[in-house]
Design an enzyme around this catalytic site. Structure first.
Site, PDB file in Angstrom:
ATOM      1  CE  LYS A 197      -3.627   4.839  -1.711  1.00 24.09           C
ATOM      2  NZ  LYS A 197      -4.759   5.320  -2.646  1.00 24.09           N
ATOM      3  CE1 TYR A 234      -4.218   1.734   0.747  1.00 28.43           C
ATOM      4  CE2 TYR A 234      -2.611   3.180   2.071  1.00 28.43           C
ATOM      5  CZ  TYR A 234      -3.825   2.976   1.368  1.00 28.43           C
ATOM      6  OH  TYR A 234      -4.827   4.158   1.315  1.00 28.43           O
TER       7      TYR A 234
END
Ligand SMILES: NC(=O)c1ccc[n+]([C@@H]2O[C@H](COP(=O)([O-])OP(=O)(O)OC[C@H]3O[C@@H](n4cnc5c(N)ncnc54)[C@H](O)[C@@H]3O)[C@@H](O)[C@H]2O)c1
Length: 189
Positions: A98, A94
């Site tokens: 990002k 993640y």
């Protein structure tokens, strides 16, 4: 539609343009979570998060920006996260995705600036949405404590930042990374 499927993304924008004429503003918001220790992170889970949270953002950008460049106008807002700005244990895929979104945005902004098209990132902290539904009470309390403002964010607080970046009020803002984080990252740089 599935943002990780280029044919579906392309069709979405072709349909939009044929029905509505222009693509004025796009919020690249689709995303999934996933937590595991890096040394045991299943490759399949890593790949799925990268496919949706990074490649999906790229594919939506690719097809939205093609139309916006032809129009000579438009605003694209990519959704990153505080975890694209600081690290956090158990979030290898993640946070990698990002972080990629934050810097992809800068590059897209540079490519599009001469064409009247703006590209920006919003980076929310923890927002009270279904993404956090599975967390137990203790974890939720610990998360809240990370925000100097003393609570989680609300979806509408992110939406207002996105609306601003989409609007002409943000006409001189491109390549920016707007933190909507209740102070989460303020003491961490
Ligand atoms: N909730 C938070 O605390 C938080 C914090 C920072 C950033 N974000 C980011 O905000 C964005 C929205 O998340 P949310 O919290 O509203 O979560 P959510 O789970 O409520 O919404 C995510 C949405 O993405 C859609 N989606 C998932 N995979 C998709 C795919 N392959 N194609 C198209 N759509 C897909 C889902 O259907 C859902 O509507 C995400 O990018 C997330 O990473 C959320």
């Amino acid at each position: 539609m599935d943002v990780s499927d280029e044919t579906q993304v392309e069709t979405l924008f072709e349909t939009t343009v044929s029905r509505l004429g222009t693509v004025d503003a796009v919020f690249n918001n689709a995303g999934i979570g996933g937590m595991a220790a890096a040394e045991s992170y299943p490759l399949e889970d890593w790949q799925r998060i990268i496919d949706i949270n990074l490649t999906g953002v790229f594919l939506v950008a690719k097809h939205a920006l093609g139309h916006m460049k032809r129009q000579g106008s438009g605003s694209l807002i990519n959704c990153a996260s505080i975890l694209g700005n600081v690290g956090q244990s158990m979030t290898a895929a993640y946070s990698a995705a990002k972080g990629g979104v934050v810097n992809l945005t800068r590059t897209l902004a540079l490519e599009m600036a001469p064409h009247g098209v703006r590209v920006n990132t919003v980076s929310p902290a923890y927002i009270d949405t279904p993404l956090l539904r599975d967390l137990d009470e203790a974890t939720l309390k610990a998360l809240i404590a990370l925000h100097p403002i003393g609570r989680l964010g609300r979806s509408e607080e992110v939406a207002k930042a996105v609306s601003f970046l989409a609007s002409d009020d943000a006409s001189f803002i491109t390549g920016a990374n707007l933190l909507v984080d209740g102070g989460f990252t303020a003491g961490k740089s």
